[in-house]
Enzyme design. Structure first.
Site, mmCIF file in Angstrom:
data_model
loop_
_atom_site.group_PDB
_atom_site.id
_atom_site.type_symbol
_atom_site.label_atom_id
_atom_site.label_comp_id
_atom_site.label_asym_id
_atom_site.label_seq_id
_atom_site.Cartn_x
_atom_site.Cartn_y
_atom_site.Cartn_z
ATOM 1 N N GLU A 76 0.764 -1.340 -0.069
ATOM 2 C CA GLU A 76 -0.066 0.104 0.120
ATOM 3 C C GLU A 76 0.934 1.332 0.055
ATOM 4 O OE1 GLU A 76 -3.557 2.088 2.443
ATOM 5 O OE2 GLU A 76 -3.007 -0.097 2.848
ATOM 6 N N ASP A 77 2.015 1.137 0.706
ATOM 7 C CA ASP A 77 2.609 2.510 1.000
ATOM 8 C C ASP A 77 4.072 2.618 -0.059
ATOM 9 O OD1 ASP A 77 0.610 3.692 2.458
ATOM 10 O OD2 ASP A 77 1.800 2.855 4.366
#
Length: 722
Positions: free
Chosen positions: A84-85
């Site tokens: 996600e990051d």
């Protein structure tokens, strides 16, 4: 655990976080590779507190290791934010760490966390929808692998432990979501350690004043509470030894109950902390299940038990696998809750389904077999309304269960305050659909009778299904609510469609079959189900039928012009009709009792309008027979009526404050009765109010922001015959 969590809160460097992880689980080659990968992937990223971002996944992995001890889960926790990051992909995770880790990380990534900057204002409708959406995504992502939920709970626990770094408004928003989404899931998975921590941490931010009162009380009385607790522990140990237990064959642990459970008890009973009798609790941990009952006998012989509080969750385990004997004992001036369990039961009570991985080398390795996860797959994920899904699901997640029995001895676990109809649906959906009554403990009872722990229930049925639409707020289980809602929606759609044809048939003096044929041939059957509820749709269909059948509307409109205040509208008593027939009076049949605001239908007979509730059984038969009908609706504003029971603290002017609050909310007080029940610190009053708003939940929330609302009941219910 407390010492461990204090370290988790304080650590801010990669080295310290890694050292803490190493204390929880051996850093094998796979974990070290995942650790190095996470450190490299998150390089340069920082948290709000200023520490390196990778410290967060390392500490989440440490918490996961402390409750599971499973390499795959720890690796997944280390990598849970990578996709996600960072630029890394889920395919890359799979190639490097295998399909099992990929599956879990993918599930975690699907739970799109509501970012701080996207959080809606606390208490807003948007906020509820956001929380409910997160809730549904969490459950959907974990259907195939419940480890997704366990890691997500550990992730949220670390976020709550480090919440001080965020602004106050964000602390409140995240805490609210934790309390309504994460803590109930932890409870349902049986992970009491995480559930209690999440509740207490959320409680501190959501109700800081109440938290401070309880904290100050516990701190002020710390010495006396622990003296009493230690004294009672000593008595319990001596009692068990006296009855033949070797001193090294059992363990007695004492504790003061956690803050949020104390607050709930105060709030539920409308009492102060001084009036909470059982602040203290002990756990007796023995070796074998049979020894639990031997210990229970010893304690009941030595201390006076409060029998109404006795529960045997060993013989009748909770659905989340929880097994313990609960009893409450009088000891001089103290009342102490005692829980008796084996070591294996203790591990399962503390770690829930995670115990399957934490203790897989020992006897508790099959603990997961006791944790029933059917609820996870049976929730109504297809429900169009996110809020409805959450409301249904949370009833099955929150605590306080009861156990009731069928006459054959089969037992069913239901939420507290469930009614006989909940039991009927728990047995089988067809039993619930066909239920007409119940026999509880050999006595005939209503389907709305609230069940008590240990009740023996038999359901009386008939061959034809029965609608229980107005009881949807009374039943507690999601299974009952969803089934009732589904059946009633289905019936409402059918009634509206048939009534649409019947109303048009009455206007044109044709049969419903003729009207249907005319509309079908002209391709105008769409929206026919909206005719009974929408005057504009009815007008449109009149035009379509007139045009298609070449029926001139002259006669119809000429009739409307004679003596009517508005074209097409005829007002009689509390009703407005749209018709070309004379309506001299309105009558009610005796089969149903519609009240102001209920959905209704009107049949036409000899210049009379006969009103029925839309879901009345007799009305349904008349509609299917094609009986002539009228378009009808209630005149003016609908006034919904409610009965409130409110606990008022014994303070000067508090009643005036309540009445002012009700007035500000637009509620008209029609009656008030004081002192229906009193305690040393609170007096209960019963108030009946009227409101143009029919949203019971909105009214309850408005009152509860300042006062202790014990109960709210809608009085305008056509079918609530108990």
């Amino acid at each position: 655990m407390n010492e461990f969590l204090e370290l988790v809160k304080k650590l801010q460097t990669v080295e310290d976080a890694t050292e803490l992880l190493a204390r929880q689980i051996e850093l094998n080659e796979t974990i070290r590779r995942a650790l190095d990968f996470a450190v490299a992937a998150h390089e340069g990223q920082t948290r709000k507190s200023g520490e390196p971002y990778v410290v967060h996944p390392i500490l989440v992995a440490a918490i996961t290791a402390s409750i599971s001890g499973d390499t795959t889960m720890v690796v997944s926790a280390l990598l849970h934010d990578v996709v996600e990051d960072t630029p890394h992909t889920i395919e890359e995770i799979g190639e490097l760490f295998g399909d099992d880790v990929r599956h879990i990380v993918e599930g975690l990534t699907k739970i799109v966390e509501i970012r701080d900057e996207k959080l809606a204002p606390s208490g807003s409708d948007e906020r509820l929808i956001s929380s409910a959406l997160t809730f549904r995504k969490m459950l959907i992502a974990s259907i195939e692998d419940v480890r997704v939920l366990i890691i997500k709970l550990c992730d949220r626990l670390h976020n709550m432990l480090t919440l001080d770094a965020l602004p106050e408004e964000k602390q409140l928003r995240i805490s609210e979501e934790t309390l309504v989404v994460y803590a109930p899931i932890a409870h349902r998975l049986g992970i009491s350690r995480i559930k209690n921590l999440l509740e207490d941490l959320s409680f501190r931010y959501i109700y800081p004043k109440d938290y401070a009162k309880i904290h100050d009380y516990i701190e002020r009385h710390h010495q006396s509470l622990h003296i009493r607790l230690n004294s009672f522990i000593g008595k319990v140990k001596n009692t068990l030894c006296m009855y033949g237990f070797p001193r090294d064959e059992f363990e007695v642990i004492g504790r003061v109950k956690h803050y949020y459970s104390i607050y709930l008890k105060m709030h539920r009973k409308g009492i102060s902390i001084d009036e909470v009798l059982d602040l203290l609790a002990v756990r007796v941990i023995v070796k074998e299940p049979l020894e639990c009952y031997e210990a229970l006998g010893a304690l009941h012989l030595q201390f006076t038990p409060l029998i109404s509080r006795f529960k045997d969750y060993i013989a009748l385990p909770k659905d989340n696998g929880y097994q313990t004997i609960h009893t409450t004992l009088f000891d001089e001036e103290n009342i102490v809750e005692a829980q008796i369990r084996t070591e294996r039961m203790h591990h399962l009570a503390e770690y829930g389904i995670a115990a399957h991985w934490k203790y897989k080398e020992g006897e508790a390795g099959d603990a997961t077999e006791a944790v029933k996860l059917e609820w996870l797959k049976s929730l109504p994920y297809q429900d169009d309304s996110i809020e409805e899904f959450y409301e249904l699901a949370k009833n099955d997640l929150f605590s306080e269960d009861i156990t009731v029995f069928s006459p054959k001895g089969d037992y069913y676990t239901l939420p507290k305050d469930s009614v006989a109809l909940d039991f009927a649906y728990a047995v089988h959906t067809e039993i619930g659909d066909q239920a007409t009554g119940a026999i509880i403990n050999k006595e005939k009872a209503s389907l709305l009778t609230i069940l008590k722990n240990g009740d023996i229930v038999r359901i009386i049925t008939q061959e034809e299904p029965i609608l229980h639409c107005s009881w949807i707020d009374t039943v507690k289980t999601s299974r009952a609510k969803e089934r009732i809602r589904s059946k009633c929606r289905q019936r409402t759609r059918e009634v509206n469609e048939l009534a649409g044809y019947n109303i048009l048939a009455g206007i044109f003096d044709r049969s419903p079959a003729e009207i249907r044929k005319i509309l079908e041939e002209s391709g105008a059957t769409s929206s026919i189900q909206r005719v009974p509820e929408r005057l504009d749709v009815l007008r449109e269909k009149i035009h379509k039928v007139s045009k298609a059948a070449k029926i001139r509307e002259v006669r119809f409109w000429e009739v409307l012009k004679r003596g009517y205040r508005r074209p097409g509208i005829k007002d009689v008593d509390h009703f407005s009709f749209f018709t070309n027939k004379p309506v001299d009076r309105v009558e009610f049949d005796y089969c149903c009792h519609p009240k102001a605001g209920d959905d209704i239908v009107a049949f036409y007979k000899e210049n009379r309008a006969i009103i029925h509730h839309k879901l009345c059984k007799k009305a349904y038969g008349l509609i299917r027979e094609g009986t002539p009908m009228l378009f009808v609706r209630w005149r003016g504003n609908r006034q919904a009526r409610y009965r409130l029971i409110v606990a008022l603290q014994n303070q000067k002017g508090v009643l005036a404050q309540l009445l002012t609050k009700l007035s500000q909310m637009g509620l008209n007080v029609t009656s008030i009765e004081l002192g229906i029940f009193s305690s040393d610190t609170a007096e209960y009053c019963q108030i009946e109010v009227e409101s143009e708003r029919a949203d019971k939940k909105e009214i309850a929330q408005g009152i509860s922001r300042k006062f202790k609302l014990v109960e709210i009941v809608a009085l305008d219910d056509a079918y609530n015959h108990k």
